[in-house]
Write a protein that holds these residues in place. Sequence first.
Motif, PDB file in Angstrom:
ATOM      1  N   SER A 291       0.813  -1.225   0.000  1.00 42.36           N
ATOM      2  CA  SER A 291       0.000   0.000   0.000  1.00 42.36           C
ATOM      3  C   SER A 291       0.845   1.273   0.000  1.00 42.36           C
ATOM      4  O   SER A 291       0.349   2.346  -0.364  1.00 42.36           O
ATOM      5  CB  SER A 291      -0.928   0.008   1.223  1.00 42.36           C
ATOM      6  OG  SER A 291      -0.193   0.149   2.427  1.00 42.36           O
ATOM      7  N   VAL A 292       2.132   1.176   0.399  1.00 41.06           N
ATOM      8  CA  VAL A 292       2.966   2.378   0.428  1.00 41.06           C
ATOM      9  C   VAL A 292       3.935   2.424  -0.742  1.00 41.06           C
ATOM     10  O   VAL A 292       4.671   3.403  -0.897  1.00 41.06           O
ATOM     11  CB  VAL A 292       3.754   2.473   1.764  1.00 41.06           C
ATOM     12  CG1 VAL A 292       2.799   2.513   2.946  1.00 41.06           C
ATOM     13  CG2 VAL A 292       4.736   1.325   1.905  1.00 41.06           C
ATOM     14  N   TYR A 350       3.471   8.037  10.979  1.00 42.60           N
ATOM     15  CA  TYR A 350       3.152   7.114   9.887  1.00 42.60           C
ATOM     16  C   TYR A 350       3.092   7.815   8.530  1.00 42.60           C
ATOM     17  O   TYR A 350       3.667   7.326   7.538  1.00 42.60           O
ATOM     18  CB  TYR A 350       1.817   6.423  10.166  1.00 42.60           C
ATOM     19  CG  TYR A 350       1.488   5.339   9.162  1.00 42.60           C
ATOM     20  CD1 TYR A 350       2.022   4.054   9.291  1.00 42.60           C
ATOM     21  CD2 TYR A 350       0.659   5.594   8.069  1.00 42.60           C
ATOM     22  CE1 TYR A 350       1.746   3.060   8.370  1.00 42.60           C
ATOM     23  CE2 TYR A 350       0.377   4.605   7.141  1.00 42.60           C
ATOM     24  CZ  TYR A 350       0.914   3.345   7.300  1.00 42.60           C
ATOM     25  OH  TYR A 350       0.639   2.368   6.379  1.00 42.60           O
ATOM     26  N   ASN A 351       2.420   8.918   8.446  1.00 47.03           N
ATOM     27  CA  ASN A 351       2.252   9.590   7.140  1.00 47.03           C
ATOM     28  C   ASN A 351       3.576  10.060   6.551  1.00 47.03           C
ATOM     29  O   ASN A 351       3.743  10.088   5.326  1.00 47.03           O
ATOM     30  CB  ASN A 351       1.304  10.784   7.287  1.00 47.03           C
ATOM     31  CG  ASN A 351      -0.126  10.342   7.587  1.00 47.03           C
ATOM     32  OD1 ASN A 351      -0.528   9.235   7.205  1.00 47.03           O
ATOM     33  ND2 ASN A 351      -0.881  11.186   8.280  1.00 47.03           N
ATOM     34  N   PHE A 422      -7.318  -6.720  13.045  1.00 47.03           N
ATOM     35  CA  PHE A 422      -6.345  -5.910  12.323  1.00 47.03           C
ATOM     36  C   PHE A 422      -7.002  -5.015  11.272  1.00 47.03           C
ATOM     37  O   PHE A 422      -6.777  -3.798  11.244  1.00 47.03           O
ATOM     38  CB  PHE A 422      -5.313  -6.827  11.657  1.00 47.03           C
ATOM     39  CG  PHE A 422      -4.105  -6.100  11.144  1.00 47.03           C
ATOM     40  CD1 PHE A 422      -3.054  -5.814  11.997  1.00 47.03           C
ATOM     41  CD2 PHE A 422      -4.011  -5.712   9.817  1.00 47.03           C
ATOM     42  CE1 PHE A 422      -1.918  -5.150  11.527  1.00 47.03           C
ATOM     43  CE2 PHE A 422      -2.887  -5.053   9.344  1.00 47.03           C
ATOM     44  CZ  PHE A 422      -1.844  -4.768  10.213  1.00 47.03           C
ATOM     45  N   THR A 423      -7.808  -5.622  10.406  1.00 50.40           N
ATOM     46  CA  THR A 423      -8.450  -4.844   9.336  1.00 50.40           C
ATOM     47  C   THR A 423      -9.444  -3.822   9.878  1.00 50.40           C
ATOM     48  O   THR A 423      -9.436  -2.659   9.437  1.00 50.40           O
ATOM     49  CB  THR A 423      -9.130  -5.784   8.324  1.00 50.40           C
ATOM     50  OG1 THR A 423      -8.137  -6.661   7.768  1.00 50.40           O
ATOM     51  CG2 THR A 423      -9.784  -4.993   7.201  1.00 50.40           C
ATOM     52  N   PRO A 424     -10.338  -4.177  10.830  1.00 51.54           N
ATOM     53  CA  PRO A 424     -11.222  -3.159  11.400  1.00 51.54           C
ATOM     54  C   PRO A 424     -10.479  -1.996  12.038  1.00 51.54           C
ATOM     55  O   PRO A 424     -10.922  -0.845  11.946  1.00 51.54           O
ATOM     56  CB  PRO A 424     -12.023  -3.951  12.448  1.00 51.54           C
ATOM     57  CG  PRO A 424     -12.034  -5.349  11.935  1.00 51.54           C
ATOM     58  CD  PRO A 424     -10.687  -5.541  11.305  1.00 51.54           C
ATOM     59  N   LYS A 431      -4.227   3.186   9.629  1.00 52.09           N
ATOM     60  CA  LYS A 431      -3.116   2.236   9.679  1.00 52.09           C
ATOM     61  C   LYS A 431      -2.142   2.528  10.808  1.00 52.09           C
ATOM     62  O   LYS A 431      -1.512   1.623  11.356  1.00 52.09           O
ATOM     63  CB  LYS A 431      -2.374   2.229   8.335  1.00 52.09           C
ATOM     64  CG  LYS A 431      -3.152   1.586   7.195  1.00 52.09           C
ATOM     65  CD  LYS A 431      -2.306   1.545   5.930  1.00 52.09           C
ATOM     66  CE  LYS A 431      -2.996   0.753   4.817  1.00 52.09           C
ATOM     67  NZ  LYS A 431      -4.265   1.381   4.390  1.00 52.09           N
ATOM     68  N   ARG A 432      -1.980   3.793  11.168  1.00 50.97           N
ATOM     69  CA  ARG A 432      -1.041   4.140  12.225  1.00 50.97           C
ATOM     70  C   ARG A 432      -1.385   3.460  13.551  1.00 50.97           C
ATOM     71  O   ARG A 432      -0.516   3.145  14.351  1.00 50.97           O
ATOM     72  CB  ARG A 432      -0.991   5.653  12.417  1.00 50.97           C
ATOM     73  CG  ARG A 432      -2.267   6.237  13.015  1.00 50.97           C
ATOM     74  CD  ARG A 432      -2.099   7.703  13.427  1.00 50.97           C
ATOM     75  NE  ARG A 432      -1.837   8.567  12.279  1.00 50.97           N
ATOM     76  CZ  ARG A 432      -0.805   9.399  12.247  1.00 50.97           C
ATOM     77  NH1 ARG A 432       0.036   9.455  13.263  1.00 50.97           N
ATOM     78  NH2 ARG A 432      -0.617  10.180  11.209  1.00 50.97           N
TER      79      ARG A 432
END
Length: 498
Positions: A291-292, A350-351, A422-424, A431-432
């Motif tokens: 994703s990054v 994170y960003n 994790f996904t929720p 994501k952070r």
Amino acid sequence: MSIEKDDRDYTSGPRNISVNAYEADLKATAHKLNEKESLSAWLTILASGFGLISDGYQNNLMTMANVVFKELYPKDYTSVVATRVSNALLVGAIIGQVIVGLVCDRMGRKVALVGTTLLIVLGATLGTAAHGANPLGLFWFLTIARGITGVGVGGEYPASSTSASEAANEKSIQNRGPIFIMVTNFVLSFGGPLAVSVFLIVLSAAGEHHLQTVWRVCYGFGILLPLTVLVFRMRMLSSKLYRKGAIKRRVPYWLVVKRYWRALIGTCGAWFLYDFVTFPNGVFSGTIISSVIHNGDIKKTAEWQLLLGVIALPGVFVGAWLCNRIGRRNTMILGFSGYIVFGLTIGLSYNKITTIIPLFVVFYGLLQSFGNMVRDIQISLHVLMQVQGPGDMLGLTSSDGTCYGLSAAIGKTGAAVGTQAFTPIQNNLGKRWTFIIAAICGVTGILVTYFFVPDMTGVDLADEDAKFLKYLTENGWEGEIGEDDDKGVIVADDEEKI
């Protein structure tokens, strides 16, 4: 002192043994191995290592498979489906840890080890051949196949790890901790880079336009690994500690819980927290890296994933080096501290940090590396504690399988809960927060370790087993102990021996 026994014929049943005599005999003979037993001990250690490489491979197989399935089935491979397929192995592992633990108790460790190997082979074969009338059917097929594989993988924990610990104890008490760590946690952790390396080799050979072939070959490779130890396990000898200390009947579960409930909270709680953080971050790390990366290139994702896995490995060596120097409990606290430092560093920035992919991957890898220090000691403590209480609880007694399996299952429950959440967490909090929550788990892990985890540095399993047997008799327990020629009925020392 030798085992006390009378002149009656005991070919039809066990002999009566004074607990003090049995304690002296156990400690006197635990490290005296004949040539066949010595060779078997080394082979047991090596076989455990090869068997757990298979487990590590299966644990990390979905890391790149998740990326491939998302590329092949962008509409059908939703986050719900991805979580279900990824979690199937963990759910199966929970079942396997409990069931195979019981098999160890009732039918012996050899049967359990052969059974786990065959289950992994069966599950990997079904996964390789998985088909469905539509993508949804394919993923349900994979879910079942991964569940079967998980039962085998989970069974390795109470069966393979304990046999490796006992064999290492018989060969070298002083270096038992580092030896045991290298043939358990190192090979489990090495399964990550191995899985990605196999993926990259197959991807380079087949090409990015044949992703169906790529993932099936990767699944198929998982069939070969457990077969490398099958023949040995069919011919293996149980360790001398297991043969002399296995309780087959009237297992004193309540006495164990009564004395060691505190240690149980510590080992199970620490394992739950470790798995809650590590497994989802491992399974979905490929998805996070993808994703990054610009355009989410699969090959580049795999290359960065390989680097992440390699960076995580030094934590295993550091943990093995520190465990006898600063103590197992302090090493575990240091590992949990890494969750705080790197979890907060990645989460709070994170960003910005994800715009510098090398820095992000290095910090992500260091987070996993400190986690490996925790797992070094966690696995070691669980097996060392088998001899004296829960956590691995009865260990060399019969519940060496049952209670170890149960406590390991609690850890895997943490992994399943973490994977499910994790996904929720990503979707609702961002994501952070997966990294910030890792830091929170680090704080909790330090507290649990400090207040509840005993320091087992330098403990001889034979000594601990003898102390445990003495504790049982002091509380009025009597029962059969040992296997085959080593079997006897433990009686209190002040009782008349028949």
